[in-house]
Scaffold this active site. Sequence first.
Site, PDB file in Angstrom:
ATOM      1  N   LYS A  65       0.852  -1.194   0.000  1.00 45.46           N
ATOM      2  CA  LYS A  65       0.000   0.000   0.000  1.00 45.46           C
ATOM      3  C   LYS A  65       0.885   1.241   0.000  1.00 45.46           C
ATOM      4  O   LYS A  65       1.896   1.289   0.733  1.00 45.46           O
ATOM      5  CB  LYS A  65      -0.900  -0.033   1.239  1.00 45.46           C
ATOM      6  CG  LYS A  65      -1.956   1.067   1.312  1.00 45.46           C
ATOM      7  CD  LYS A  65      -2.812   0.889   2.578  1.00 45.46           C
ATOM      8  CE  LYS A  65      -3.961   1.882   2.651  1.00 45.46           C
ATOM      9  NZ  LYS A  65      -4.821   1.678   3.841  1.00 45.46           N
ATOM     10  N   SER A 140      -9.763   1.496   2.800  1.00 45.55           N
ATOM     11  CA  SER A 140      -8.899   2.287   1.949  1.00 45.55           C
ATOM     12  C   SER A 140      -7.789   1.485   1.271  1.00 45.55           C
ATOM     13  O   SER A 140      -7.168   1.993   0.353  1.00 45.55           O
ATOM     14  CB  SER A 140      -8.255   3.396   2.788  1.00 45.55           C
ATOM     15  OG  SER A 140      -7.409   2.846   3.777  1.00 45.55           O
ATOM     16  N   SER A 164      -9.983  -0.797   7.062  1.00 44.67           N
ATOM     17  CA  SER A 164      -9.401  -0.656   5.722  1.00 44.67           C
ATOM     18  C   SER A 164      -8.623  -1.847   5.185  1.00 44.67           C
ATOM     19  O   SER A 164      -8.233  -1.826   4.025  1.00 44.67           O
ATOM     20  CB  SER A 164      -8.498   0.567   5.683  1.00 44.67           C
ATOM     21  OG  SER A 164      -9.289   1.714   5.485  1.00 44.67           O
TER      22      SER A 164
END
Length: 481
Positions: A65, A140, A164
Amino acid sequence: MGELLELTVAQAAERIRAGELGADEYFAAYRDVATGDPLNAYLWTAEEDGSGGDGELGGIPVAVKDIFCTEGVATTAGSRILEGYRPPYTATAVRRLREAGASVLGKTNMDEFAMGSSNENSGYGPVLNPWDRRRVPGGSSGGSAAAVAGGLAPCAIGTDTGGSIRQPAALCGIVGMKPTYGAVSRYGMIAFASSLDQCGPLTRDVTDAALLLRALQGRDPCDSTSVGIDGGIELPSREDLNGLRFGVPKELAGEAEGIEPGVRESFERTVALIEDLGGDVAETELPHATHGISAYYVIAPAEASANLARYDGVRFGLRSEGADLTETYERTRHDGFGPEVKRRIMLGTYALSSGYYEAYYGRAQRVRTKIAEDFANAFERFDFVVTPTSPTVAFELGARTDDPLAMYLSDYCTVPMPLAGIPAISIPSGLAEPDGGGPQLPVGFQIAGPAFSENGMLDAAHALERAIGFDASSPANGGGA
Ligand code: GLN
């Protein structure tokens, strides 16, 4: 070649160790598909295998990420305000994966500063769900989830502040785990809400989640809140649930509003499977969990408003020059932050302002304590509590963008655990049709346990995963229960 991309991390690592598969060949296969990324899952992909060599994850490419700092490689946290920022150091989580032999395959797209549940808040465009490209992958960590589910990475890491990792894992039909707060170092992980943020794995199965967590966890002198997991992580082997007690909190399951019928059915089927496997299931309660979202949306924006004060156009990334320093700050923040981030900064600074601090932040912290106590009470009678991960399957792009409250409710079932600091894992429990019809889409099943119960939780999830028999290899291959 297709078959190569279907191997789990455990299988690929085994073949690489046995000399049956070349680490370069494996990396190249993934680099080719990741470079052609049809999902906008990646913001950057590596050209070369920068692997650490031997080790348990030797030769395994990992999608990271874009919230984890990687030395010399652009790191944006999904925000235009960090465009062009190249960190001078690497996050501990990434460094640990490398030390176990893994290499960074790419940096994945995400909601700006990890604020969102659909990836539509990214400053670099939305990510598409590999099961249906008109739908969101969740957020997210949506880029990480879509990359793993879409066959563009064998595994990924993400961060979970209010859901997330678990929610996008659920919406993409893969496994996602949020460890206990403190299990994994936050050093070099760009901060959203520091008392909630945790790093964790997104993988195709539970064994792979254990493999990644085994490498990730541990005390780090660079993060004073990190403690690691005593004794480390064992690979899960359990095949039954004999003697384990599972509580179903009525507030987050039976009595919860807004849970789609398809999600409810899949949840109930999975609860029945727990009993078939020898587990005991009974209803329990978490009376304050219903206030989780309200407390979270005071605490998380309050911490975010402080953490995001550092983006001033002087030290990192974007700089929009003004007539003087104050104007440079204002212009940079005006141009660099997206609308959701601005909303959170306003909410957070308001909640922390003198005169309102006690009424908002102080009260939210008391609710947080109550939620932690609810879990502690439940864990006196139960080993784990189980809930649906997300109230709905993946929704269409644009469906919730005009309604922040509807978006916030995506995390109804995942927000209480980080507030209590406890670990939770989401595993795919099958497919269901969305409300109002549409394609069959993945449903996630969540298991939460007491702090540092990761080994037991992975074992239980492993047994349940076997019984469910979900094929998460790739939606294109018709994965399904
Ligand atoms: N969706 C939640 C939010 O927008 C949780 C995000 C997260 O866990 N990082 O804050």
